[in-house]
Scaffold this motif. Structure first.
Motif, PDB file in Angstrom:
ATOM      1  N   VAL A  91       3.762  -6.778   8.583  1.00  8.45           N
ATOM      2  CA  VAL A  91       4.477  -5.689   7.915  1.00  8.45           C
ATOM      3  C   VAL A  91       5.979  -5.874   8.068  1.00  8.45           C
ATOM      4  CG1 VAL A  91       4.927  -3.206   7.881  1.00  8.45           C
ATOM      5  CG2 VAL A  91       2.592  -4.050   8.176  1.00  8.45           C
ATOM      6  N   LYS A  92       6.677  -5.921   6.920  1.00  9.61           N
ATOM      7  CA  LYS A  92       8.118  -6.115   6.937  1.00  9.61           C
ATOM      8  C   LYS A  92       8.886  -4.894   6.431  1.00  9.61           C
ATOM      9  CE  LYS A  92       8.266 -11.148   6.526  1.00  9.61           C
ATOM     10  NZ  LYS A  92       6.940 -11.296   7.103  1.00  9.61           N
ATOM     11  N   LYS A  93       8.185  -3.957   5.814  1.00 10.09           N
ATOM     12  CA  LYS A  93       8.866  -2.767   5.311  1.00 10.09           C
ATOM     13  C   LYS A  93       7.938  -1.558   5.458  1.00 10.09           C
ATOM     14  CE  LYS A  93      11.305  -3.017   1.564  1.00 10.09           C
ATOM     15  NZ  LYS A  93      11.715  -3.116   0.132  1.00 10.09           N
ATOM     16  N   LEU A  94       8.424  -0.559   6.163  1.00 10.92           N
ATOM     17  CA  LEU A  94       7.681   0.682   6.347  1.00 10.92           C
ATOM     18  C   LEU A  94       8.539   1.825   5.834  1.00 10.92           C
ATOM     19  CD1 LEU A  94       5.210   2.209   7.492  1.00 10.92           C
ATOM     20  CD2 LEU A  94       6.480   2.428   9.635  1.00 10.92           C
ATOM     21  N   LYS A  95       8.057   2.524   4.812  1.00 10.72           N
ATOM     22  CA  LYS A  95       8.815   3.626   4.230  1.00 10.72           C
ATOM     23  C   LYS A  95       8.250   4.947   4.739  1.00 10.72           C
ATOM     24  CE  LYS A  95      10.687   5.358  -0.124  1.00 10.72           C
ATOM     25  NZ  LYS A  95      10.715   5.191  -1.600  1.00 10.72           N
ATOM     26  N   VAL A 130      11.220  -3.277   9.844  1.00  7.60           N
ATOM     27  CA  VAL A 130      10.259  -2.551   8.999  1.00  7.60           C
ATOM     28  C   VAL A 130      10.764  -1.259   8.392  1.00  7.60           C
ATOM     29  CG1 VAL A 130       8.355  -3.515  10.321  1.00  7.60           C
ATOM     30  CG2 VAL A 130       9.212  -1.242  10.911  1.00  7.60           C
ATOM     31  N   PHE A 131      11.788  -0.618   8.921  1.00  7.29           N
ATOM     32  CA  PHE A 131      12.037   0.743   8.467  1.00  7.29           C
ATOM     33  C   PHE A 131      12.886   0.840   7.214  1.00  7.29           C
ATOM     34  CE2 PHE A 131      10.666   2.131  12.734  1.00  7.29           C
ATOM     35  CZ  PHE A 131       9.752   3.060  12.312  1.00  7.29           C
ATOM     36  N   GLU A 132      12.400   1.691   6.305  1.00  5.38           N
ATOM     37  CA  GLU A 132      13.156   2.079   5.118  1.00  5.38           C
ATOM     38  C   GLU A 132      13.042   3.591   4.994  1.00  5.38           C
ATOM     39  OE1 GLU A 132      12.746   1.793   0.302  1.00  5.38           O
ATOM     40  OE2 GLU A 132      12.263   0.019   1.482  1.00  5.38           O
ATOM     41  N   PHE A 133      14.176   4.278   5.015  1.00  6.40           N
ATOM     42  CA  PHE A 133      14.164   5.741   5.032  1.00  6.40           C
ATOM     43  C   PHE A 133      13.961   6.301   3.635  1.00  6.40           C
ATOM     44  CE2 PHE A 133      17.407   5.136   8.634  1.00  6.40           C
ATOM     45  CZ  PHE A 133      16.383   4.856   9.520  1.00  6.40           C
ATOM     46  N   ASP A 134      13.277   7.433   3.573  1.00  4.72           N
ATOM     47  CA  ASP A 134      13.073   8.132   2.307  1.00  4.72           C
ATOM     48  C   ASP A 134      14.180   9.177   2.152  1.00  4.72           C
ATOM     49  OD1 ASP A 134      12.010   9.036  -0.027  1.00  4.72           O
ATOM     50  OD2 ASP A 134      10.632  10.453   0.957  1.00  4.72           O
ATOM     51  N   LEU A 173       0.847  -1.190   0.000  1.00  2.00           N
ATOM     52  CA  LEU A 173       0.000   0.000   0.000  1.00  2.00           C
ATOM     53  C   LEU A 173       0.878   1.233   0.000  1.00  2.00           C
ATOM     54  CD1 LEU A 173      -2.806   1.362   0.249  1.00  2.00           C
ATOM     55  CD2 LEU A 173      -2.540   1.207   2.735  1.00  2.00           C
ATOM     56  N   ASN A 174       0.679   2.126  -0.983  1.00  2.00           N
ATOM     57  CA  ASN A 174       1.460   3.356  -1.100  1.00  2.00           C
ATOM     58  C   ASN A 174       0.539   4.559  -0.941  1.00  2.00           C
ATOM     59  OD1 ASN A 174       3.084   5.535  -1.812  1.00  2.00           O
ATOM     60  ND2 ASN A 174       4.090   4.451  -3.482  1.00  2.00           N
ATOM     61  N   LEU A 175       0.732   5.300   0.158  1.00  2.00           N
ATOM     62  CA  LEU A 175      -0.055   6.520   0.423  1.00  2.00           C
ATOM     63  C   LEU A 175       0.848   7.748   0.417  1.00  2.00           C
ATOM     64  CD1 LEU A 175      -2.314   5.203   3.334  1.00  2.00           C
ATOM     65  CD2 LEU A 175      -2.894   5.384   0.905  1.00  2.00           C
ATOM     66  N   HIS A 176       1.968   7.695  -0.247  1.00  2.00           N
ATOM     67  CA  HIS A 176       2.970   8.753  -0.240  1.00  2.00           C
ATOM     68  C   HIS A 176       2.347  10.129  -0.533  1.00  2.00           C
ATOM     69  CE1 HIS A 176       7.244  10.070  -0.841  1.00  2.00           C
ATOM     70  NE2 HIS A 176       6.610  11.036  -1.499  1.00  2.00           N
ATOM     71  N   ALA A 177       2.706  11.105   0.297  1.00  2.00           N
ATOM     72  CA  ALA A 177       2.337  12.517   0.090  1.00  2.00           C
ATOM     73  C   ALA A 177       0.836  12.772   0.109  1.00  2.00           C
ATOM     74  CB  ALA A 177       2.945  13.041  -1.212  1.00  2.00           C
ATOM     75  N   ASN A 178       0.093  11.973   0.844  1.00  2.00           N
ATOM     76  CA  ASN A 178      -1.311  12.288   1.123  1.00  2.00           C
ATOM     77  C   ASN A 178      -1.381  12.819   2.556  1.00  2.00           C
ATOM     78  OD1 ASN A 178      -3.149  11.330  -1.181  1.00  2.00           O
ATOM     79  ND2 ASN A 178      -1.794   9.562  -0.876  1.00  2.00           N
ATOM     80  N   LEU A 229       4.458  -0.847   3.399  1.00  2.00           N
ATOM     81  CA  LEU A 229       3.685   0.392   3.518  1.00  2.00           C
ATOM     82  C   LEU A 229       4.571   1.587   3.212  1.00  2.00           C
ATOM     83  CD1 LEU A 229       1.728  -0.192   6.857  1.00  2.00           C
ATOM     84  CD2 LEU A 229       0.684   0.187   4.623  1.00  2.00           C
ATOM     85  N   ASP A 230       4.011   2.573   2.512  1.00  2.00           N
ATOM     86  CA  ASP A 230       4.691   3.853   2.312  1.00  2.00           C
ATOM     87  C   ASP A 230       3.768   4.944   2.843  1.00  2.00           C
ATOM     88  OD1 ASP A 230       5.934   6.183   1.531  1.00  2.00           O
ATOM     89  OD2 ASP A 230       6.435   5.483  -0.481  1.00  2.00           O
ATOM     90  N   ILE A 231       4.151   5.540   3.994  1.00  2.00           N
ATOM     91  CA  ILE A 231       3.336   6.605   4.591  1.00  2.00           C
ATOM     92  C   ILE A 231       4.132   7.900   4.679  1.00  2.00           C
ATOM     93  CG2 ILE A 231       1.868   5.013   5.885  1.00  2.00           C
ATOM     94  CD1 ILE A 231       3.596   5.688   8.368  1.00  2.00           C
ATOM     95  N   THR A 232       5.108   8.063   3.792  1.00  2.00           N
ATOM     96  CA  THR A 232       5.941   9.261   3.790  1.00  2.00           C
ATOM     97  C   THR A 232       5.083  10.511   3.612  1.00  2.00           C
ATOM     98  OG1 THR A 232       7.676   7.928   2.751  1.00  2.00           O
ATOM     99  CG2 THR A 232       7.986  10.322   2.762  1.00  2.00           C
ATOM    100  N   HIS A 233       5.270  11.491   4.482  1.00  2.00           N
ATOM    101  CA  HIS A 233       4.570  12.784   4.420  1.00  2.00           C
ATOM    102  C   HIS A 233       3.047  12.625   4.464  1.00  2.00           C
ATOM    103  CE1 HIS A 233       8.489  14.323   3.660  1.00  2.00           C
ATOM    104  NE2 HIS A 233       8.564  13.855   2.436  1.00  2.00           N
TER     105      HIS A 233
END
Length: 507
Positions: free
Chosen positions: A456-460, A503-507, A404-409, A434-438
């Protein structure tokens, strides 16, 4: 031999430089080391024509010599650009010389060896002679190209390519020879790119879609947001119709990408598009990019995509951009309730408050009933809080979605939205990325959901968001109130640390 006006003999001269170059090549081929001459004079413009003559006279029979020459003069064969290209990419004159020398030598055994070193062919503004040289190379290499890029050529040049026929030996033959196959049709190519204007007739599209190895077709419109005139608009619309009709019964193409600056679809073209989606059995990926124009056209396209998806049985990935969310765009989600093949959905559509309600309901219902979708990308869609609540509500019971990618919402300012996201993480057992950046979620709710989630294994997220989640995790789980507690040994702290590393992956 020249004579003076009195008839007296003067001296012998070569009347033209070309004659000198030919005789020099003949002398080199019979008296000198061909390999050494190629290496010494390769990048000397004065010897360019002589080396072409030498290629023809010698037939480049010593293949190892020629290939070693290319290596020693550092000719890069990873990409070949023919025609006008920026000089910083590569010296295109030198690379065209390789193909031209093969053409003059008529050494058909060298072409496949050269071709194996090439990854991409880009044709740009070829003249007729360059096209002749290149078509010979294509016909003799018998190689499956990863990418053949025709976006820089004119319709006239494409006409030459699609009508030029070659025998197995590579020699040009008559168009009346039934055994001859047009070059473009016989070329083995996995990916073909071109501008729509060079193939806006049924014959051109027939040649393209008869390429038996072709799996990816990329069509671009190079203009700005408006057509140059009514004639260009009519030509574009005609192209779309012919392409959709040709794809109805195509059985090899797997990826279609339309990169267009405008929307020119009309009713007939829309119906052909729907029929293509309903009847084509090979297309797996459809990408519609940069569809800008009137909102009514955008909505009409969404409506026909939905109609096609209901009966489509092959499409695995859909990537599309619309002017805005609407009832018609929501119909795509309703269609996916009955579609059982699509796995990846990327949709971009700015949402406004007027269209939110029907859109929210359709999105939630799709997630509750669809069991094949594994990836959903809604980055930069300007999602509303109510839309996010509907999304998270559907995901609580969804068992198929993994990414699931919710980037910049920027939806997390409201506490209720962040709480809904945390509740979803606690209940969902399928999401892995998951991508919840910004997104601006209240990160204590994200931390709470992560602690209760096991998949969840990767959280961006951004680095600042990551630091806040770490702090929230420690606050929630680490028994800091105990003065004698050893944080390094505490099992709850260890669990937090393991979760963070997972889980963490930095943007």
């Amino acid at each position: 031999k020249f004579f003076s006006s009195s008839g007296r003999s003067l001296n012998y001269q070569f009347t033209h430089l070309t004659v000198q170059e030919f005789l020099a090549a003949w002398h080199a081929a019979t008296q000198l080391s061909v390999g050494e001459l190629f290496q010494e004079k390769w990048d000397d413009e004065r010897f360019r024509m002589m080396l072409l003559f030498l290629s023809g006279i010698s037939g480049l029979e010593d293949k190892e010599m020629y290939l070693n020459t290319l290596r020693k003069v550092h000719v890069s064969l990873k990409q070949i650009y023919i025609g006008h290209v920026p000089q910083w990419i590569i010296n295109q004159d030198v690379l065209f010389s390789v193909v031209h020398q093969l053409y003059e030598s008529r050494n058909t055994s060298l072409s496949p060896i050269i071709a194996e070193s090439l990854q991409r062919i880009l044709l740009h503004i070829l003249d007729r002679f360059q096209c002749t040289v290149f078509t010979y190379f294509l016909s003799t290499c018998k190689f499956k190209w990863r990418c053949l890029d025709l976006r820089g050529i004119t319709p006239q040049i494409l006409e030459i390519m699609k009508n030029t026929s070659f025998s197995c030996a590579g020699s040009s033959k008559s168009q009346t020879d039934e055994k001859c196959i047009p070059l473009l049709e016989s070329t083995q190519c996995l990916e073909l790119s071109c501008e729509w204007a060079v193939c806006d007739d049924p014959q051109s599209l027939s040649c393209i879609f008869n390429m038996k190895q072709l799996t990816s077709f990329n069509v671009s419109y190079p203009g700005n947001y408006n057509f140059a005139g009514d004639l260009e608009k009519m030509s574009f619309i005609k192209f779309l119709y012919y392409m959709f009709k040709a794809l109805e019964h195509n059985t090899t193409l797997q990826k279609l990408k339309l990169s267009l600056s405008i929307i020119g679809f009309e009713k007939k073209e829309m119906e052909a598009f729907t029929n293509m989606l309903q009847t084509n059995t090979s297309l797996k990926q459809l990408i519609l990019h940069y569809l800008l124009g009137h909102k009514i056209n955008s909505d009409l396209l969404a409506k026909h995509i939905a109609a096609g998806l209901v009966e489509n049985r092959s499409l695995k990935a859909l990537n599309v951009k619309f002017m805005s969310a609407s009832e018609e765009v929501a119909s795509i989600f309703r269609a996916l309730e009955r579609n059982n093949t699509l796995e990846t959905l990327y949709m971009h559509f700015p949402i406004d408050s007027e269209t939110a309600l029907p859109f929210d309901e359709a999105l939630c219902s799709m997630l509750l009933h669809n069991n094949t979708l594994t990836e959903l990308n809604m980055a930069r869609c300007n999602l509303t809080p109510t839309c996010c609540t509907a999304l998270f509500s559907g995901l609580e019971k969804n068992s198929s979605l993994k990414k699931l990618n919710l980037h910049a919402n920027e939806v997390g300012q409201q506490t209720s939205t962040s709480e809904a996201f945390g509740d979803m993480l606690s209940c969902n057992h399928s999401l892995t990325e998951l991508d919840i950046t910004h997104c601006n979620f209240h990160l204590k709710h994200v931390a709470r959901g992560l602690l209760n989630n096991t998949t969840v294994k990767k959280l961006k997220c951004s680095e600042a968001e990551e630091e806040s989640i770490i702090a929230a995790l420690i606050e929630l789980r680490a028994p800091l109130a105990k003065g004698d507690c050893n944080l390094e040994q505490d099992p709850e702290v260890k669990r937090c640390a393991a979760l963070l590393s997972r889980v963490f992956e930095f943007d």
